[in-house]
Design a protein around this motif. Structure first.
Motif, PDB file in Angstrom:
ATOM      1  N   GLY A  15      -4.193  14.289  -3.424  1.00  0.00           N
ATOM      2  CA  GLY A  15      -4.762  14.644  -4.345  1.00  0.00           C
ATOM      3  C   GLY A  15      -5.623  13.878  -5.233  1.00  0.00           C
ATOM      4  N   GLU A  16      -5.883  12.699  -4.652  1.00  0.00           N
ATOM      5  CA  GLU A  16      -7.257  12.586  -4.821  1.00  0.00           C
ATOM      6  C   GLU A  16      -8.609  13.566  -4.890  1.00  0.00           C
ATOM      7  N   ALA A  17      -8.680  14.132  -3.396  1.00  0.00           N
ATOM      8  CA  ALA A  17      -9.590  14.240  -2.952  1.00  0.00           C
ATOM      9  C   ALA A  17      -9.386  15.801  -3.456  1.00  0.00           C
ATOM     10  N   GLN A  18      -8.352  16.482  -3.551  1.00  0.00           N
ATOM     11  CA  GLN A  18      -8.050  18.523  -4.395  1.00  0.00           C
ATOM     12  C   GLN A  18      -8.965  17.698  -5.201  1.00  0.00           C
ATOM     13  N   SER A  19      -8.174  17.442  -6.644  1.00  0.00           N
ATOM     14  CA  SER A  19      -8.882  16.997  -7.713  1.00  0.00           C
ATOM     15  C   SER A  19     -10.747  17.232  -7.219  1.00  0.00           C
ATOM     16  N   TRP A  20     -10.988  15.460  -7.067  1.00  0.00           N
ATOM     17  CA  TRP A  20     -12.743  15.547  -7.083  1.00  0.00           C
ATOM     18  C   TRP A  20     -13.216  16.913  -6.337  1.00  0.00           C
ATOM     19  N   PHE A  21     -12.917  17.132  -5.405  1.00  0.00           N
ATOM     20  CA  PHE A  21     -14.136  18.060  -5.047  1.00  0.00           C
ATOM     21  C   PHE A  21     -13.209  19.449  -5.890  1.00  0.00           C
ATOM     22  N   SER A  22     -12.183  19.251  -6.562  1.00  0.00           N
ATOM     23  CA  SER A  22     -12.612  20.657  -7.681  1.00  0.00           C
ATOM     24  C   SER A  22     -13.191  20.500  -8.377  1.00  0.00           C
ATOM     25  N   SER A  23     -13.325  19.233  -9.349  1.00  0.00           N
ATOM     26  CA  SER A  23     -14.726  18.721 -10.539  1.00  0.00           C
ATOM     27  C   SER A  23     -15.770  19.344  -9.653  1.00  0.00           C
ATOM     28  N   LEU A  24     -15.793  19.464  -8.187  1.00  0.00           N
ATOM     29  CA  LEU A  24     -17.382  19.464  -7.837  1.00  0.00           C
ATOM     30  C   LEU A  24     -18.142  20.854  -7.593  1.00  0.00           C
TER      31      LEU A  24
END
Length: 281
Positions: A15-24
């Motif tokens: 979930g941390e990865a998904q949130s970060w990559f999505s924000s980019l």
């Protein structure tokens, strides 16, 4: 000369990865689980390369895999808690992992153990297919250094990932990577053998390896407690760097301007994802 395949980024939770990559502005694939306790949610590019955010989702399975000698899990665990590593592994493309293992063995740079695994893949139309891989592992450069391995696809079909390669930030591919080392001569010799390619010195004193489908830069660093070799950056090509910058600004993403590129620090350890203009853009 070998080819790039993908780079691995360890996260505490997907979930941390998904949130970060999505924000980019990246599109991520749905979560996919490995049979040995890890899972990913990959960022695929049109050039066929990808970034693999990786998390441990079944600790009992990971522990069992480690006991069984699974080098993918064991090496991931060794670097996972180390703040020096936002990127933990580099996979190189292979048509025959056993042959590549034997070739690297002539250089004294291979591990005997290989890893075969497969899983079910859900296709965009809702159907399912089986995918399988064989991994062969390069001997580590030293303790506390990233894992390098050869990745051979062993399935008979090519998954259609076209929908997953369209990104809001205009990303088109993984153009290259950057390693950092405290001993550039030894690291250059190691990577020359692994890549089966000669490096050439650039104007800034770094060494560049031009591979079939991307570049790898090697820079020398100094300082206490630095690993002998680390994977410091993933260079992502974007079709319109100005639009990518506007997107990052609009979402309040911190970045640094480095020449004509935009460097975003990794949230999971030392390293950066660096946006650069795609060839011809």
């Amino acid at each position: 000369m070998r080819s790039l395949d993908h780079v691995v980024m360890p996260f505490g939770a997907l979930g941390e990865a998904q949130s970060w990559f999505s924000s980019l502005g990246f599109t991520l694939a749905p979560e996919a689980r490995h049979p040995f306790g890890t899972a990913n949610a990959c960022v695929f590019f049109r050039d066929g390369l990808f970034i693999e955010p990786l998390a441990r989702v079944d600790e009992a399975a990971c522990a069992a895999a480690d006991r069984d000698g699974n080098l993918f899990v064991r090496r991931d665990a060794a670097l996972r808690a180390d703040p020096a590593f936002g990127f933990s592994a580099l996979a190189l493309r292979s048509k025959d992992a056993l042959a590549d293992r034997d070739s690297l063995g002539l250089e004294g740079l291979t591990e005997e153990a290989t890893l075969d695994f497969g899983r079910t893949l859900t296709l965009p139309d809702g159907s399912e297919g089986k995918i399988a891989f064989r991994l062969a592992f390069v001997k580590d450069f030293g303790p506390r250094t990233p894992s390098l391995f050869l990745c051979e696809p062993r399935h008979s079909f090519t998954p259609d990932r076209s929908r997953l390669t369209v990104h809001e930030n205009g990303a088109t591919g993984l153009a290259g990577l950057e390693f950092a080392t405290t001993d550039i001569e030894a690291a250059e010799a190691y990577l020359r053998a692994v890549f089966a390619a000669e490096g050439h010195e650039t104007e800034d004193g770094s060494v560049r390896f031009d591979l079939d489908n991307g570049f790898v830069d090697l820079v020398e660093v100094g300082g206490a407690d630095l690993p002998a070799l680390s994977l410091n950056a993933a260079f992502v090509a974007v079709s319109d760097p100005t639009a990518a910058r506007a997107l990052l600004d609009g979402k309040g993403i911190d970045f640094e301007v480095e020449g004509d590129s935009l460097a975003v620090p990794c949230p999971n350890g030392a390293g950066r994802v660096q946006f650069i203009g795609a060839a011809g853009s």
